[in-house]
Design an enzyme around this catalytic site. Structure first.
Site, short mmCIF file in Angstrom:
data_model
loop_
_atom_site.label_atom_id
_atom_site.label_comp_id
_atom_site.label_asym_id
_atom_site.label_seq_id
_atom_site.Cartn_x
_atom_site.Cartn_y
_atom_site.Cartn_z
N HIS A 7 0.83 -1.21 0.00
CA HIS A 7 0.00 0.00 0.00
C HIS A 7 0.86 1.25 0.00
O HIS A 7 2.05 1.21 0.32
CB HIS A 7 -0.99 0.04 1.18
CG HIS A 7 -0.36 0.01 2.54
ND1 HIS A 7 -0.10 -1.15 3.22
CD2 HIS A 7 0.08 1.01 3.35
CE1 HIS A 7 0.45 -0.87 4.40
NE2 HIS A 7 0.59 0.44 4.49
N HIS A 79 3.90 7.10 3.90
CA HIS A 79 4.83 5.99 3.74
C HIS A 79 4.38 5.06 2.62
O HIS A 79 3.25 5.15 2.15
CB HIS A 79 5.01 5.20 5.05
CG HIS A 79 3.80 4.47 5.54
ND1 HIS A 79 2.92 5.02 6.45
CD2 HIS A 79 3.32 3.23 5.28
CE1 HIS A 79 1.96 4.14 6.72
NE2 HIS A 79 2.17 3.04 6.02
N GLU A 130 7.56 1.01 5.18
CA GLU A 130 7.00 -0.02 6.04
C GLU A 130 7.25 -1.36 5.37
O GLU A 130 7.06 -1.49 4.15
CB GLU A 130 5.49 0.23 6.22
CG GLU A 130 4.79 -0.82 7.09
CD GLU A 130 3.29 -0.55 7.25
OE1 GLU A 130 2.71 0.19 6.44
OE2 GLU A 130 2.71 -1.10 8.20
CO CO Z 1 1.03 1.29 6.32
#
Ligand code: CO
Length: 134
Positions: A7, A79, A130
């Site tokens: 994502h 992020h 991440e």
């Molecule tokens: Co995230």
């Protein structure tokens, strides 16, 4: 080592307005808001054919997203999340190559119920990364 883009996360000052924009104007599938007290965020997932967008809004007193929005009042990309097969193997490889893992280096359970880690943006071209074990 890294796999799919899981994502892209965007911090938003108005979660309802941003959700409505993705649903009504961009025509995306928008999931209901989900509170993540461990991470200090309320999250809305937007499902795209090839990845997800994660809208982030502050939750609670010292949310990391509140500080981000103070610097970026109209919101912004927060992020990106890459998938890895084994988060401990990935972490150890990154640490041995000098990358900094945020928050003590132990994986936390992320918004999808899977272990996640964050890498210092200064070590990755100004991008907060991440890693999620899938
Ligand atoms: Co995230």
């Amino acid at each position: 080592m890294i796999g799919r883009l899981n994502h892209v996360a965007i911090a938003v000052p108005d979660l309802e307005a941003a959700s409505a924009q993705y649903r009504d104007i961009l025509g995306a599938t928008v999931r209901p808001p989900q509170q993540e007290p461990d991470h200090g965020v309320t999250v809305v997932f937007i499902e795209l054919p090839n990845t997800k967008i994660e809208l982030l809004h502050p939750l609670g007193e010292d949310s990391p997203i509140a500080a981000f929005l103070a610097k970026n009042p109209s919101g912004g990309m927060h992020h990106i999340c890459y998938e890895v097969d084994d988060i401990i193997v990935a972490r150890d490889k990154l640490v041995s190559s000098g990358a900094r893992v945020l928050g003590g280096g132990e994986p936390k359970i992320g918004a999808h119920g899977k272990p996640v880690l964050f890498l210092h943006p200064k070590d990755f071209n100004g991008t907060l990364i991440e890693l999620e074990q899938v």
